[in-house]
Design an enzyme around this catalytic site. Sequence first.
Site, PDB file in Angstrom:
ATOM      1  CB  SER A  45      -0.907  -0.248   1.332  1.00 49.08           C
ATOM      2  OG  SER A  45      -0.068  -0.348   2.147  1.00 49.08           O
ATOM      3  CG  ASP A  83       1.929  -6.817   1.661  1.00 44.73           C
ATOM      4  OD1 ASP A  83       1.218  -7.301   1.898  1.00 44.73           O
ATOM      5  OD2 ASP A  83       1.622  -5.213   1.636  1.00 44.73           O
ATOM      6  CD  GLU A 113      -2.289  -8.407  -2.794  1.00 48.78           C
ATOM      7  OE1 GLU A 113      -3.210  -8.537  -3.805  1.00 48.78           O
ATOM      8  OE2 GLU A 113      -1.569  -7.594  -2.079  1.00 48.78           O
ATOM      9  CD  GLU A 180      -7.174  -5.016   1.255  1.00 49.52           C
ATOM     10  OE1 GLU A 180      -6.283  -5.660   1.311  1.00 49.52           O
ATOM     11  OE2 GLU A 180      -7.544  -4.028   0.800  1.00 49.52           O
TER      12      GLU A 180
HETATM   13  O1  KIV Z   1      -0.820  -3.598   1.500  1.00 52.32           O
HETATM   14  C1  KIV Z   1      -1.082  -3.629   2.212  1.00 52.32           C
HETATM   15  O2  KIV Z   1      -1.087  -2.175   3.493  1.00 52.32           O
HETATM   16  C2  KIV Z   1      -2.302  -4.475   3.242  1.00 52.32           C
HETATM   17  C3  KIV Z   1      -3.228  -4.375   4.261  1.00 52.32           C
HETATM   18  C4  KIV Z   1      -4.438  -3.507   3.580  1.00 52.32           C
HETATM   19  C5  KIV Z   1      -3.616  -5.545   4.567  1.00 52.32           C
HETATM   20  O3  KIV Z   1      -2.129  -5.330   2.357  1.00 52.32           O
END
Ligand code: KIV
Length: 264
Positions: A45, A83, A113, A180
């Site tokens: 994000s 991530d 993901e 999510e």
């Molecule tokens: O990238 C992110 O911040 C996320 C959250 C919204 C769970 O994957």
Amino acid sequence: MAVTINTLREFKQKGEAFAALTSYDATFSQVVSEAGVHVILIGDSLGMVLQGHDSTLPVTMDQMVYHVSCVAKGNRGSLIMADMPFMSYGTVESALENAAELMRAGAHMVKLEGTDWMKETITALTERAVPVCAHLGLTPQFVNKFGGYKVQGRDEKAAEMMIEHACELEAAGADVILLECVPAPLAARIAQAVKAPVIGIGAGPDTDGQILVLHDMLGITTGRKPRFVKNFLAETDSVQEALKAYVKAVGERTFPAEEHTFKA
Ligand code: KIV
């Protein structure tokens, strides 16, 4: 004491809820960690929140490694989840190489993901000492396949499929599941169906943990505010107090409330 995957499992066993937040730099990570937030996510994000893109897709591995190393320096005992950015786990080989980079930078766990196609990758990572969080539901890297940012799992067939995927990914080795933007009853079914701790965002009150984007819960996000967001800074004039209020509300299960939840 430092939070580990065992801490999250204990929360689930006791039926207590743990708090997670995104953070991308050392200063915020220290403050977030000292406020008692159990998990810090360096989310992709950051492509939207920090870089101003309209999706997470432009985020690179180098950028993720940089932000993970910043967060690791500020962290004071939270579990650091990083991530894996778009296409960095397109093959098992690339996933192993890129996850190793994030772990060397200071991550304790990586987040991917996707659905059942990730099974082989998750097994390969977890067998090689990389804990994995599997992100299901609205997976923002799939925005172009979904045709927008939409609540997922709304009809019974899609809901059954998501439960099946969560179980399969857990069986493949996933240590944590993140949901999510899914209807609260579905999130509750998934949290019951798996032993792994389940973290929710826009997934109702019955998951084992909750996560929000830091800028959202401080009310400084520009543009449309998603339904599941609460501005914790609205009731105090201190960032530290807002963070503590979030941890308390999650622990007491007063957040998310009805108005933050998708029912179906
Ligand atoms: O990238 C992110 O911040 C996320 C959250 C919204 C769970 O994957």
